[in-house]
Design an enzyme around this catalytic site. Structure first.
Site, PDB file in Angstrom:
ATOM      1  N   LYS A   1       0.776  -1.227   0.000  1.00 46.21           N
ATOM      2  CA  LYS A   1       0.000   0.000   0.000  1.00 46.21           C
ATOM      3  C   LYS A   1       0.815   1.289   0.000  1.00 46.21           C
ATOM      4  O   LYS A   1       0.269   2.360  -0.188  1.00 46.21           O
ATOM      5  CB  LYS A   1      -0.932   0.010   1.207  1.00 46.21           C
ATOM      6  CG  LYS A   1      -1.951  -1.125   1.167  1.00 46.21           C
ATOM      7  CD  LYS A   1      -2.657  -1.292   2.491  1.00 46.21           C
ATOM      8  CE  LYS A   1      -3.707  -2.370   2.453  1.00 46.21           C
ATOM      9  NZ  LYS A   1      -3.229  -3.692   2.130  1.00 46.21           N
TER      10      LYS A   1
ATOM     11  N   LYS B   1      -5.527   4.416  -6.920  1.00 47.43           N
ATOM     12  CA  LYS B   1      -4.252   4.673  -7.602  1.00 47.43           C
ATOM     13  C   LYS B   1      -4.136   3.890  -8.916  1.00 47.43           C
ATOM     14  O   LYS B   1      -3.205   4.111  -9.692  1.00 47.43           O
ATOM     15  CB  LYS B   1      -3.090   4.343  -6.670  1.00 47.43           C
ATOM     16  CG  LYS B   1      -2.997   5.317  -5.499  1.00 47.43           C
ATOM     17  CD  LYS B   1      -1.984   4.852  -4.488  1.00 47.43           C
ATOM     18  CE  LYS B   1      -1.950   5.767  -3.284  1.00 47.43           C
ATOM     19  NZ  LYS B   1      -3.155   5.713  -2.473  1.00 47.43           N
TER      20      LYS B   1
ATOM     21  N   LEU C   1     -10.687   4.691   6.403  1.00 48.22           N
ATOM     22  CA  LEU C   1     -10.318   5.156   7.735  1.00 48.22           C
ATOM     23  C   LEU C   1     -10.035   3.983   8.665  1.00 48.22           C
ATOM     24  O   LEU C   1     -10.813   3.047   8.762  1.00 48.22           O
ATOM     25  CB  LEU C   1     -11.423   6.032   8.312  1.00 48.22           C
ATOM     26  CG  LEU C   1     -11.719   7.305   7.514  1.00 48.22           C
ATOM     27  CD1 LEU C   1     -12.876   8.071   8.141  1.00 48.22           C
ATOM     28  CD2 LEU C   1     -10.505   8.182   7.409  1.00 48.22           C
TER      29      LEU C   1
END
Length: 172
Positions: free
Chosen positions: A59, A101, A140
């Site tokens: 990540k 991404k 989150l």
């Protein structure tokens, strides 16, 4: 419910949380790595999953820029081993959790996730297993979330670092 992960401590913690919240849940945790195709196939052959949520991925963009081969191994070939094993055992549905991404990728991390998405779309054309993907940005509280980094930076008295001040971030 079968949880398959190579990160022992987070897997253990998640198992404890699920067992406390859902004591009647039939849960099995298995240590393994999606890059180990033989291990993935053996686990799928043994557990015969009906639905797979595949979220294994590196990540951190700067770290993957320093280790592009590992990004390819994990994000692309790890995804391939997981979906191929799911199809081989007749899994009903395979869902790849991708990243924002992968949209017009500008990094090795985004590029490897985009290639994995393309493979998922390719096998979905002919597989009996319904293969799909979903893209998430910053979830989150998740592993690797920028929010966790910022919270620590604030707790330490700052400064709060940004990848690029012109970047727009979306959180879930």
């Amino acid at each position: 419910l079968v949880l398959f992960d190579n990160a022992e401590t987070p897997l253990f913690q998640f198992e404890q949380e699920l067992c406390a919240s859902f004591p009647e849940l039939h849960l099995r945790t298995i240590i393994g790595d999606v890059r180990d195709r033989d291990r993935v196939e053996a686990v799928f052959d043994e557990t015969l999953p009906e639905v797979v949520f595949h979220a294994a991925a590196y990540k951190h963009v700067p770290m993957m820029e320093d280790h592009p081969g590992l990004a390819v191994d994990n994000n692309l070939f790890g995804t391939k081993s997981a979906v191929d094993a799911a199809i081989a055992v007749g899994c009903e549905r395979f869902v790849m959790v991708s990243t924002d991404k992968a949209v017009n990728p500008t990094s090795i991390m985004g590029s490897t996730k985009r290639l994995a998405e393309l493979y998922i779309q390719h096998v979905n054309r002919t597989a009996a297993t319904a293969c799909s993907l979903v893209r998430f940005g910053n979830v989150l509280g998740s592993s690797g979330s920028a929010l966790e980094t910022w919270k620590k930076q604030i707790a330490d008295g700052g400064p709060v670092t940004l990848t690029d001040p012109r970047m727009t971030r979306y959180f879930m």
